[in-house]
Design a protein around this motif. Sequence first.
Motif, PDB file in Angstrom:
ATOM      1  N   GLN A  59       0.858  -1.188   0.000  1.00 43.49           N
ATOM      2  CA  GLN A  59       0.000   0.000   0.000  1.00 43.49           C
ATOM      3  C   GLN A  59       0.892   1.236   0.000  1.00 43.49           C
ATOM      4  OE1 GLN A  59      -3.256  -0.317  -0.108  1.00 43.49           O
ATOM      5  NE2 GLN A  59      -3.961   1.740   0.285  1.00 43.49           N
ATOM      6  N   THR A  60       0.482   2.273  -0.716  1.00 41.31           N
ATOM      7  CA  THR A  60       1.268   3.507  -0.830  1.00 41.31           C
ATOM      8  C   THR A  60       0.570   4.645  -0.086  1.00 41.31           C
ATOM      9  OG1 THR A  60       2.082   2.773  -2.971  1.00 41.31           O
ATOM     10  CG2 THR A  60       2.312   5.102  -2.488  1.00 41.31           C
ATOM     11  N   PHE A  61       1.392   5.485   0.569  1.00 41.79           N
ATOM     12  CA  PHE A  61       0.893   6.616   1.355  1.00 41.79           C
ATOM     13  C   PHE A  61       1.716   7.856   1.025  1.00 41.79           C
ATOM     14  CE2 PHE A  61      -0.186   2.811   3.600  1.00 41.79           C
ATOM     15  CZ  PHE A  61      -1.448   3.056   4.108  1.00 41.79           C
ATOM     16  N   PRO A  62       1.096   9.026   1.087  1.00 38.44           N
ATOM     17  CA  PRO A  62       1.861  10.257   0.866  1.00 38.44           C
ATOM     18  C   PRO A  62       2.794  10.528   2.046  1.00 38.44           C
ATOM     19  CG  PRO A  62      -0.428  10.772   1.398  1.00 38.44           C
ATOM     20  CD  PRO A  62      -0.323   9.287   1.290  1.00 38.44           C
ATOM     21  N   VAL A  63       3.917  11.157   1.777  1.00 40.22           N
ATOM     22  CA  VAL A  63       4.872  11.508   2.833  1.00 40.22           C
ATOM     23  C   VAL A  63       4.460  12.870   3.386  1.00 40.22           C
ATOM     24  CG1 VAL A  63       7.295  11.766   3.451  1.00 40.22           C
ATOM     25  CG2 VAL A  63       6.656  10.191   1.633  1.00 40.22           C
ATOM     26  N   THR A  64       3.413  12.826   4.219  1.00 44.33           N
ATOM     27  CA  THR A  64       2.865  14.003   4.905  1.00 44.33           C
ATOM     28  C   THR A  64       2.456  13.561   6.300  1.00 44.33           C
ATOM     29  OG1 THR A  64       0.596  13.514   4.193  1.00 44.33           O
ATOM     30  CG2 THR A  64       1.924  14.957   2.739  1.00 44.33           C
ATOM     31  N   GLU A  65       2.133  14.521   7.161  1.00 41.01           N
ATOM     32  CA  GLU A  65       1.643  14.166   8.505  1.00 41.01           C
ATOM     33  C   GLU A  65       0.369  13.330   8.398  1.00 41.01           C
ATOM     34  OE1 GLU A  65       2.891  14.262  11.453  1.00 41.01           O
ATOM     35  OE2 GLU A  65       4.553  15.645  11.153  1.00 41.01           O
ATOM     36  N   GLU A  66      -0.527  13.718   7.487  1.00 40.82           N
ATOM     37  CA  GLU A  66      -1.772  12.968   7.308  1.00 40.82           C
ATOM     38  C   GLU A  66      -1.484  11.559   6.790  1.00 40.82           C
ATOM     39  OE1 GLU A  66      -1.197  16.028   5.965  1.00 40.82           O
ATOM     40  OE2 GLU A  66      -2.450  17.240   7.279  1.00 40.82           O
ATOM     41  N   GLY A  67      -0.545  11.474   5.844  1.00 40.17           N
ATOM     42  CA  GLY A  67      -0.162  10.170   5.299  1.00 40.17           C
ATOM     43  C   GLY A  67       0.440   9.271   6.353  1.00 40.17           C
ATOM     44  N   LEU A  68       1.272   9.845   7.219  1.00 41.61           N
ATOM     45  CA  LEU A  68       1.899   9.070   8.292  1.00 41.61           C
ATOM     46  C   LEU A  68       0.856   8.585   9.296  1.00 41.61           C
ATOM     47  CD1 LEU A  68       4.693   8.105   9.149  1.00 41.61           C
ATOM     48  CD2 LEU A  68       4.934  10.200  10.476  1.00 41.61           C
ATOM     49  N   THR A  69      -0.133   9.416   9.579  1.00 40.92           N
ATOM     50  CA  THR A  69      -1.226   9.011  10.468  1.00 40.92           C
ATOM     51  C   THR A  69      -2.024   7.875   9.837  1.00 40.92           C
ATOM     52  OG1 THR A  69      -1.374  11.207  11.458  1.00 40.92           O
ATOM     53  CG2 THR A  69      -3.327   9.800  11.636  1.00 40.92           C
ATOM     54  N   ALA A  70      -2.358   8.019   8.556  1.00 32.31           N
ATOM     55  CA  ALA A  70      -3.105   6.970   7.848  1.00 32.31           C
ATOM     56  C   ALA A  70      -2.294   5.677   7.781  1.00 32.31           C
ATOM     57  CB  ALA A  70      -3.473   7.440   6.444  1.00 32.31           C
ATOM     58  N   LEU A  71      -1.000   5.788   7.551  1.00 32.23           N
ATOM     59  CA  LEU A  71      -0.122   4.621   7.500  1.00 32.23           C
ATOM     60  C   LEU A  71      -0.091   3.898   8.841  1.00 32.23           C
ATOM     61  CD1 LEU A  71       2.088   2.784   6.335  1.00 32.23           C
ATOM     62  CD2 LEU A  71       3.727   4.628   6.774  1.00 32.23           C
ATOM     63  N   THR A  72       0.030   4.638   9.922  1.00 33.13           N
ATOM     64  CA  THR A  72       0.055   4.040  11.260  1.00 33.13           C
ATOM     65  C   THR A  72      -1.257   3.316  11.548  1.00 33.13           C
ATOM     66  OG1 THR A  72       1.579   5.762  12.019  1.00 33.13           O
ATOM     67  CG2 THR A  72       0.430   4.506  13.719  1.00 33.13           C
ATOM     68  N   GLU A  73      -2.373   3.937  11.210  1.00 40.63           N
ATOM     69  CA  GLU A  73      -3.687   3.303  11.413  1.00 40.63           C
ATOM     70  C   GLU A  73      -3.817   2.041  10.564  1.00 40.63           C
ATOM     71  OE1 GLU A  73      -6.383   6.499  10.495  1.00 40.63           O
ATOM     72  OE2 GLU A  73      -6.020   7.499  12.424  1.00 40.63           O
ATOM     73  N   TYR A  74      -3.365   2.125   9.328  1.00 37.48           N
ATOM     74  CA  TYR A  74      -3.388   0.971   8.417  1.00 37.48           C
ATOM     75  C   TYR A  74      -2.559  -0.186   8.987  1.00 37.48           C
ATOM     76  CZ  TYR A  74      -1.685  -1.729   4.379  1.00 37.48           C
ATOM     77  OH  TYR A  74      -1.306  -2.728   3.526  1.00 37.48           O
ATOM     78  N   LEU A  75      -1.339   0.109   9.413  1.00 33.87           N
ATOM     79  CA  LEU A  75      -0.465  -0.947   9.942  1.00 33.87           C
ATOM     80  C   LEU A  75      -1.069  -1.600  11.187  1.00 33.87           C
ATOM     81  CD1 LEU A  75       3.058   0.688   9.521  1.00 33.87           C
ATOM     82  CD2 LEU A  75       2.112  -1.240   8.219  1.00 33.87           C
ATOM     83  N   ASN A  76      -1.636  -0.803  12.073  1.00 34.84           N
ATOM     84  CA  ASN A  76      -2.243  -1.373  13.279  1.00 34.84           C
ATOM     85  C   ASN A  76      -3.457  -2.234  12.948  1.00 34.84           C
ATOM     86  OD1 ASN A  76      -0.677  -0.605  15.704  1.00 34.84           O
ATOM     87  ND2 ASN A  76      -1.002   1.451  14.908  1.00 34.84           N
ATOM     88  N   ALA A  77      -4.273  -1.803  11.982  1.00 34.40           N
ATOM     89  CA  ALA A  77      -5.436  -2.595  11.576  1.00 34.40           C
ATOM     90  C   ALA A  77      -4.998  -3.898  10.918  1.00 34.40           C
ATOM     91  CB  ALA A  77      -6.319  -1.788  10.630  1.00 34.40           C
ATOM     92  N   LYS A  78      -3.994  -3.836  10.034  1.00 35.78           N
ATOM     93  CA  LYS A  78      -3.507  -5.041   9.361  1.00 35.78           C
ATOM     94  C   LYS A  78      -2.830  -5.981  10.352  1.00 35.78           C
ATOM     95  CE  LYS A  78      -4.076  -5.822   5.705  1.00 35.78           C
ATOM     96  NZ  LYS A  78      -5.267  -6.394   5.016  1.00 35.78           N
ATOM     97  N   ALA A  79      -2.137  -5.443  11.329  1.00 35.84           N
ATOM     98  CA  ALA A  79      -1.503  -6.289  12.350  1.00 35.84           C
ATOM     99  C   ALA A  79      -2.562  -7.075  13.105  1.00 35.84           C
ATOM    100  CB  ALA A  79      -0.666  -5.445  13.308  1.00 35.84           C
ATOM    101  N   ALA A  80      -3.659  -6.426  13.469  1.00 33.03           N
ATOM    102  CA  ALA A  80      -4.746  -7.120  14.167  1.00 33.03           C
ATOM    103  C   ALA A  80      -5.321  -8.220  13.289  1.00 33.03           C
ATOM    104  CB  ALA A  80      -5.828  -6.126  14.575  1.00 33.03           C
ATOM    105  N   GLU A  81      -5.519  -7.913  12.003  1.00 29.86           N
ATOM    106  CA  GLU A  81      -6.069  -8.887  11.058  1.00 29.86           C
ATOM    107  C   GLU A  81      -5.125 -10.083  10.870  1.00 29.86           C
ATOM    108  OE1 GLU A  81      -6.641  -8.776   6.308  1.00 29.86           O
ATOM    109  OE2 GLU A  81      -7.557  -7.090   7.384  1.00 29.86           O
ATOM    110  N   ILE A  82      -3.863  -9.807  10.638  1.00 32.78           N
ATOM    111  CA  ILE A  82      -2.886 -10.879  10.398  1.00 32.78           C
ATOM    112  C   ILE A  82      -2.688 -11.731  11.648  1.00 32.78           C
ATOM    113  CG2 ILE A  82      -0.430 -11.327   9.929  1.00 32.78           C
ATOM    114  CD1 ILE A  82      -0.634  -8.931   7.900  1.00 32.78           C
ATOM    115  N   ASN A  83      -2.726 -11.099  12.810  1.00 38.74           N
ATOM    116  CA  ASN A  83      -2.534 -11.851  14.044  1.00 38.74           C
ATOM    117  C   ASN A  83      -3.753 -12.671  14.440  1.00 38.74           C
ATOM    118  OD1 ASN A  83       0.229 -11.448  15.240  1.00 38.74           O
ATOM    119  ND2 ASN A  83      -0.308  -9.371  14.658  1.00 38.74           N
ATOM    120  N   ASP A  84      -4.877 -12.447  13.761  1.00 36.98           N
ATOM    121  CA  ASP A  84      -6.063 -13.270  13.979  1.00 36.98           C
ATOM    122  C   ASP A  84      -6.083 -14.499  13.074  1.00 36.98           C
ATOM    123  OD1 ASP A  84      -7.144 -11.806  16.036  1.00 36.98           O
ATOM    124  OD2 ASP A  84      -8.504 -10.644  14.767  1.00 36.98           O
ATOM    125  N   THR A  85      -5.119 -14.592  12.159  1.00 32.92           N
ATOM    126  CA  THR A  85      -5.027 -15.757  11.283  1.00 32.92           C
ATOM    127  C   THR A  85      -4.020 -16.746  11.866  1.00 32.92           C
ATOM    128  OG1 THR A  85      -3.275 -14.798   9.924  1.00 32.92           O
ATOM    129  CG2 THR A  85      -5.535 -14.373   9.233  1.00 32.92           C
TER     130      THR A  85
END
Length: 113
Positions: A59-85
């Motif tokens: 997944q690609t994100f812009p190198v901005t404060e908003e992009g970094l926030t979205a990236l962090t949220e994405y990674l945490n959501a995917k970590a929860a999903e992957i760790n449930d498998t």
Amino acid sequence: MTIKPISLPSLSHFLNGNGWLGSAGLMRFQLEKPQEDEMTAVLWQGPFSRPYAKELERQTFPVTEEGLTALTEYLNAKAAEINDTPPFSDADTTEHYRAKKAEEAAPKAEKAE
């Protein structure tokens, strides 16, 4: 499985052309060095390092404060999903590793001929 939330370096880290590697439980990720004001997150399931892993998502994100926030949220959501498998079995891990090693060896064998 409860995992610690992922936190990333500040925006300046990425604005200076740096990437990042991390993990959260079974999930492994690499944030590639930014290209043209975008950074790409690559995800896979451990135990492999990236060269031996099966890529799960990119997944690609812009190198901005908003992009970094979205990236962090994405990674945490995917970590929860992957760790449930379920994790890879020992047999799956061995089979995958042997296939990757054979793939690496194939070009060398062709060059030797």
